[in-house]
Design a protein around this motif. Structure first.
Motif, PDB file in Angstrom:
ATOM      1  N   GLY A  23       0.813  -1.214   0.000  1.00 50.49           N
ATOM      2  CA  GLY A  23       0.000   0.000   0.000  1.00 50.49           C
ATOM      3  C   GLY A  23       0.843   1.260   0.000  1.00 50.49           C
ATOM      4  O   GLY A  23       0.530   2.232  -0.696  1.00 50.49           O
ATOM      5  N   ILE A  24       1.933   1.253   0.762  1.00 46.26           N
ATOM      6  CA  ILE A  24       2.837   2.403   0.798  1.00 46.26           C
ATOM      7  C   ILE A  24       3.465   2.636  -0.576  1.00 46.26           C
ATOM      8  O   ILE A  24       3.640   3.785  -1.014  1.00 46.26           O
ATOM      9  CB  ILE A  24       3.930   2.185   1.873  1.00 46.26           C
ATOM     10  N   ALA A  25       3.789   1.557  -1.281  1.00 44.40           N
ATOM     11  CA  ALA A  25       4.368   1.686  -2.628  1.00 44.40           C
ATOM     12  C   ALA A  25       3.368   2.321  -3.588  1.00 44.40           C
ATOM     13  O   ALA A  25       3.735   3.157  -4.426  1.00 44.40           O
ATOM     14  CB  ALA A  25       4.804   0.312  -3.132  1.00 44.40           C
ATOM     15  N   ILE A  26       2.097   1.954  -3.466  1.00 47.00           N
ATOM     16  CA  ILE A  26       1.054   2.558  -4.309  1.00 47.00           C
ATOM     17  C   ILE A  26       0.940   4.048  -4.008  1.00 47.00           C
ATOM     18  O   ILE A  26       0.850   4.880  -4.920  1.00 47.00           O
ATOM     19  CB  ILE A  26      -0.296   1.848  -4.069  1.00 47.00           C
ATOM     20  N   LEU A  27       0.947   4.383  -2.730  1.00 47.15           N
ATOM     21  CA  LEU A  27       0.849   5.783  -2.328  1.00 47.15           C
ATOM     22  C   LEU A  27       2.042   6.583  -2.827  1.00 47.15           C
ATOM     23  O   LEU A  27       1.886   7.705  -3.339  1.00 47.15           O
ATOM     24  CB  LEU A  27       0.748   5.866  -0.800  1.00 47.15           C
ATOM     25  N   GLU A  28       3.243   6.019  -2.718  1.00 44.36           N
ATOM     26  CA  GLU A  28       4.445   6.720  -3.161  1.00 44.36           C
ATOM     27  C   GLU A  28       4.397   6.999  -4.661  1.00 44.36           C
ATOM     28  O   GLU A  28       4.728   8.107  -5.118  1.00 44.36           O
ATOM     29  CB  GLU A  28       5.682   5.911  -2.817  1.00 44.36           C
ATOM     30  N   LYS A  29       3.980   6.020  -5.431  1.00 43.02           N
ATOM     31  CA  LYS A  29       3.893   6.190  -6.881  1.00 43.02           C
ATOM     32  C   LYS A  29       2.937   7.323  -7.248  1.00 43.02           C
ATOM     33  O   LYS A  29       3.227   8.144  -8.128  1.00 43.02           O
ATOM     34  CB  LYS A  29       3.448   4.881  -7.524  1.00 43.02           C
ATOM     35  N   LEU A  30       1.817   7.392  -6.551  1.00 43.06           N
ATOM     36  CA  LEU A  30       0.831   8.436  -6.823  1.00 43.06           C
ATOM     37  C   LEU A  30       1.362   9.812  -6.442  1.00 43.06           C
ATOM     38  O   LEU A  30       1.213  10.782  -7.204  1.00 43.06           O
ATOM     39  CB  LEU A  30      -0.461   8.139  -6.060  1.00 43.06           C
ATOM     40  N   VAL A  31       2.001   9.913  -5.282  1.00 44.28           N
ATOM     41  CA  VAL A  31       2.543  11.202  -4.837  1.00 44.28           C
ATOM     42  C   VAL A  31       3.594  11.701  -5.817  1.00 44.28           C
ATOM     43  O   VAL A  31       3.613  12.887  -6.188  1.00 44.28           O
ATOM     44  CB  VAL A  31       3.136  11.075  -3.409  1.00 44.28           C
ATOM     45  N   LEU A  32       4.479  10.822  -6.240  1.00 46.80           N
ATOM     46  CA  LEU A  32       5.516  11.218  -7.194  1.00 46.80           C
ATOM     47  C   LEU A  32       4.906  11.676  -8.512  1.00 46.80           C
ATOM     48  O   LEU A  32       5.391  12.616  -9.155  1.00 46.80           O
ATOM     49  CB  LEU A  32       6.474  10.054  -7.436  1.00 46.80           C
ATOM     50  N   GLN A  33       3.830  11.031  -8.934  1.00 45.26           N
ATOM     51  CA  GLN A  33       3.161  11.416 -10.177  1.00 45.26           C
ATOM     52  C   GLN A  33       2.564  12.813 -10.065  1.00 45.26           C
ATOM     53  O   GLN A  33       2.681  13.628 -10.991  1.00 45.26           O
ATOM     54  CB  GLN A  33       2.059  10.399 -10.505  1.00 45.26           C
ATOM     55  N   VAL A  34       1.935  13.095  -8.915  1.00 44.91           N
ATOM     56  CA  VAL A  34       1.345  14.429  -8.704  1.00 44.91           C
ATOM     57  C   VAL A  34       2.436  15.486  -8.679  1.00 44.91           C
ATOM     58  O   VAL A  34       2.309  16.553  -9.305  1.00 44.91           O
ATOM     59  CB  VAL A  34       0.528  14.455  -7.394  1.00 44.91           C
ATOM     60  N   VAL A  35       3.541  15.209  -7.985  1.00 42.03           N
ATOM     61  CA  VAL A  35       4.632  16.172  -7.889  1.00 42.03           C
ATOM     62  C   VAL A  35       5.277  16.404  -9.251  1.00 42.03           C
ATOM     63  O   VAL A  35       5.586  17.535  -9.641  1.00 42.03           O
ATOM     64  CB  VAL A  35       5.682  15.695  -6.863  1.00 42.03           C
ATOM     65  N   HIS A  36       5.479  15.326  -9.995  1.00 44.77           N
ATOM     66  CA  HIS A  36       6.120  15.436 -11.310  1.00 44.77           C
ATOM     67  C   HIS A  36       5.273  16.263 -12.283  1.00 44.77           C
ATOM     68  O   HIS A  36       5.779  17.116 -13.018  1.00 44.77           O
ATOM     69  CB  HIS A  36       6.368  14.040 -11.891  1.00 44.77           C
ATOM     70  N   ASN A  37       3.970  16.023 -12.275  1.00 47.89           N
ATOM     71  CA  ASN A  37       3.088  16.745 -13.205  1.00 47.89           C
ATOM     72  C   ASN A  37       2.798  18.172 -12.756  1.00 47.89           C
ATOM     73  O   ASN A  37       2.506  19.036 -13.580  1.00 47.89           O
ATOM     74  CB  ASN A  37       1.770  15.988 -13.378  1.00 47.89           C
ATOM     75  N   GLY A  38       2.871  18.420 -11.436  1.00 47.58           N
ATOM     76  CA  GLY A  38       2.579  19.755 -10.909  1.00 47.58           C
ATOM     77  C   GLY A  38       1.108  19.923 -10.563  1.00 47.58           C
ATOM     78  O   GLY A  38       0.227  19.383 -11.250  1.00 47.58           O
ATOM     79  N   LEU A  39       0.842  20.680  -9.520  1.00 51.27           N
ATOM     80  CA  LEU A  39      -0.541  20.876  -9.095  1.00 51.27           C
ATOM     81  C   LEU A  39      -1.365  21.612 -10.141  1.00 51.27           C
ATOM     82  O   LEU A  39      -2.566  21.392 -10.271  1.00 51.27           O
ATOM     83  CB  LEU A  39      -0.570  21.647  -7.768  1.00 51.27           C
ATOM     84  N   GLY A  40      -0.706  22.480 -10.879  1.00 47.85           N
ATOM     85  CA  GLY A  40      -1.435  23.260 -11.877  1.00 47.85           C
ATOM     86  C   GLY A  40      -1.997  22.427 -13.012  1.00 47.85           C
ATOM     87  O   GLY A  40      -2.920  22.852 -13.713  1.00 47.85           O
ATOM     88  N   SER A  41      -1.450  21.220 -13.189  1.00 55.55           N
ATOM     89  CA  SER A  41      -1.908  20.379 -14.299  1.00 55.55           C
ATOM     90  C   SER A  41      -2.974  19.369 -13.866  1.00 55.55           C
ATOM     91  O   SER A  41      -3.430  18.565 -14.676  1.00 55.55           O
ATOM     92  CB  SER A  41      -0.716  19.620 -14.898  1.00 55.55           C
ATOM     93  N   ILE A  42      -3.356  19.411 -12.602  1.00 56.86           N
ATOM     94  CA  ILE A  42      -4.342  18.436 -12.119  1.00 56.86           C
ATOM     95  C   ILE A  42      -5.712  18.750 -12.711  1.00 56.86           C
ATOM     96  O   ILE A  42      -6.219  19.867 -12.585  1.00 56.86           O
ATOM     97  CB  ILE A  42      -4.401  18.454 -10.580  1.00 56.86           C
ATOM     98  N   ASP A  43      -6.295  17.752 -13.371  1.00 59.09           N
ATOM     99  CA  ASP A  43      -7.613  17.908 -13.969  1.00 59.09           C
ATOM    100  C   ASP A  43      -8.576  16.888 -13.350  1.00 59.09           C
ATOM    101  O   ASP A  43      -8.230  16.164 -12.406  1.00 59.09           O
ATOM    102  CB  ASP A  43      -7.541  17.732 -15.486  1.00 59.09           C
ATOM    103  N   LYS A  44      -9.783  16.812 -13.905  1.00 54.82           N
ATOM    104  CA  LYS A  44     -10.795  15.903 -13.361  1.00 54.82           C
ATOM    105  C   LYS A  44     -10.342  14.448 -13.425  1.00 54.82           C
ATOM    106  O   LYS A  44     -10.636  13.648 -12.532  1.00 54.82           O
ATOM    107  CB  LYS A  44     -12.108  16.072 -14.122  1.00 54.82           C
ATOM    108  N   LYS A  45      -9.625  14.106 -14.481  1.00 58.93           N
ATOM    109  CA  LYS A  45      -9.143  12.744 -14.623  1.00 58.93           C
ATOM    110  C   LYS A  45      -8.164  12.378 -13.509  1.00 58.93           C
ATOM    111  O   LYS A  45      -8.211  11.269 -12.952  1.00 58.93           O
ATOM    112  CB  LYS A  45      -8.475  12.577 -15.987  1.00 58.93           C
TER     113      LYS A  45
END
Length: 481
Positions: free
Chosen positions: A150-172
């Motif tokens: 579960g921690i590995a899943i969470l880490e992957k998601l956090v890194l994806q959000v950080v890499h893409n940037g908060l400004g690029s977060i969309d509904k998807k």
């Protein structure tokens, strides 16, 4: 028997409706029979009901800190309105209770309860004499393996959000985070799951987008720190299942471990003969954890330590659980259980007695208040620099004055002319404390003590505080309600 006051009875009621119904029974004079035993350990009586026969109700204080409620009514509410009403009747007019012998049926129930307690103590004594129960290593390793997944899943998601940037977060992306948060429920890390939901709530929140992003960044830092520290800790425990659980921090609780009282006792996290005074109280809805939280701030009258209590009621079961409320008496407990924590460790107790607050108690609280603001700020900063620590620690401080700087800004000033700026919106209270400050007498704003909660203000980079209560020589003024 405790000194029974209406405030004490209020604290026993499961909800506001029970308080109203119990008081209404007294107002309607529904208790034709009111009795008390010679030793003042039992109240019992009869209450008029809807049927021909009255309800027989009693409150047994044979164990002073744990009253036993009994009633012949069919209500599933506990305590029922009839036992509460009998207590309200005693609080308002104890002289109306006739001294009587204990009923035979209650004496019999006491005997059975005493035998059960003796048997329980014998079993506990026998268990304590035996070797400590061995840990099921294979089950523990299996659970830890799932947690690490579960921690590995969470880490992957956090890194994806950080890499893409908060400004690029969309509904998807928001939908993906929501799906991942649900998925984490399968990995025995409910605390991490709630932390991810908190990020999701921030991303969905309307209003000041820039401010929301600031808090979202803070939450991402928290999640990354949780991933890093929990993975290291869990990997060590997987390799060495005999390692003791982490008690120097709240890491276990942050992952979602619910500490059992037996565990706290085994770890020696107890304090005998403690007196506590509740300085502030607030109930709020935690939508990330899907539960209501009844949060109390308390002072230990021996050493001035500020403790907290948190009573959680899941949304789905809230109607069946007792809602905690403000308490205006001194709590006396033979055993205080202390959870792992930092400045404001969480506590609880099983049995308690209550006594009225006197002027000596107010004087004692003021004596325990910290006089030096630099010392307080140093302790707070040392805590909040840890990403996983409580970001809103509380402290009791002495103040020379509370001063109004402009229309909506106040400061605390100490005897050395040091200042703490006061904010108004750190806690999600229904009423802001600054409104009440303007109603207090001038002497209540000088040379008193205040319970304040700190927060690092993201926009200004300052450490600010919100005042929760003021303690004078004669009373406690609560600004949260």
């Amino acid at each position: 028997m405790n000194t029974i006051t209406e405030a004490y009875v209020d604290s026993l009621a499961p909800n506001a409706g029970a308080i109203k119904n119990g008081r209404d029974l007294v107002r309607k004079n529904s208790f034709p029979v009111r009795c008390i035993t010679v030793d003042h350990t039992l109240l019992f009586g009869e209450c008029k009901g809807s049927g021909k026969e009255p309800y027989r109700c009693s409150i047994d204080f044979i164990q002073e800190g744990s009253p036993v409620f009994r009633c012949t009514c069919p209500s599933r509410q506990f305590p029922c309105k009839h036992t509460l009403g009998l207590l309200y009747a005693y609080a308002s007019s104890s002289s109306s209770f006739e001294t009587s012998d204990i009923p035979a049926e209650i004496a019999d129930k006491r005997d059975k309860a005493e035998k059960r307690e003796e048997k329980k103590q014998a079993v506990e004594k026998e268990g304590a004499a035996k070797a400590p129960r061995k840990v099921n290593k294979s089950a523990l390793v299996k659970k830890i393996t799932a947690q690490l997944e579960g921690i590995a899943i969470l880490e992957k998601l956090v890194l994806q959000v950080v890499h893409n940037g908060l400004g690029s977060i969309d509904k998807k992306m928001v939908q993906l985070i929501e799906e991942q948060a649900k998925q984490l429920g399968n990995y025995y890390i409910p605390g991490a799951q709630a932390a991810l939901r908190e990020l999701l709530l921030l991303l969905r929140e309307d209003g000041d987008r820039e401010a929301n992003y600031g808090y979202a960044i803070e939450q991402l830092i928290y999640l990354q720190a949780l991933v890093k520290k929990s993975r290291t800790y869990l990997e060590q425990r997987a390799e060495q299942p005999d390692l003791p659980m982490e008690t120097d921090s709240t890491l276990e609780e942050l992952l979602g471990h619910a500490w059992q009282l037996a565990e706290l006792r085994e770890l020696g996290r107890t304090k005998p003969n403690t007196e506590l005074l509740q300085l502030a109280f607030l109930s709020y809805a935690d939508h990330a954890s899907n539960e209501f939280v009844d949060h109390g701030w308390w002072i230990d009258l021996e050493d001035g330590t500020i403790r907290v209590t948190r009573h959680m009621r899941p949304f789905r079961a809230a109607k069946q659980m007792k809602e905690e409320d403000s308490l205006f008496s001194i709590v006396q407990t033979d055993e205080l259980l202390i959870y792992p924590g930092e400045l404001n460790a969480r506590v609880r107790w099983e049995h308690a007695r209550f006594r009225e607050i006197g002027e000596a108690d107010y004087h004692r609280v003021k004596q325990l208040a910290i006089a030096s603001y630099p010392d307080v700020i140093k302790k707070v900063k040392n805590q909040i620099k840890n990403p996983l620590s409580d970001k809103m620690p509380a402290a009791l401080v002495a103040f020379q004055s509370i001063e109004r700087v402009n229309d909506d800004t106040y400061i605390l000033r100490d005897a050395q002319n040091k200042q703490i700026p006061l904010a108004t919106n750190l806690l999600e209270a229904p009423h802001q404390p600054h409104v009440i400050l303007g109603l207090l007498q001038p002497e209540e704003l000088r040379n008193q003590a205040a319970l304040i909660v700190f927060r690092h203000e993201l926009e200004s980079g300052r450490l600010v505080a919100q005042i929760m209560s003021i303690v004078t020589d004669r009373r406690l003024i609560r600004l949260l309600y």
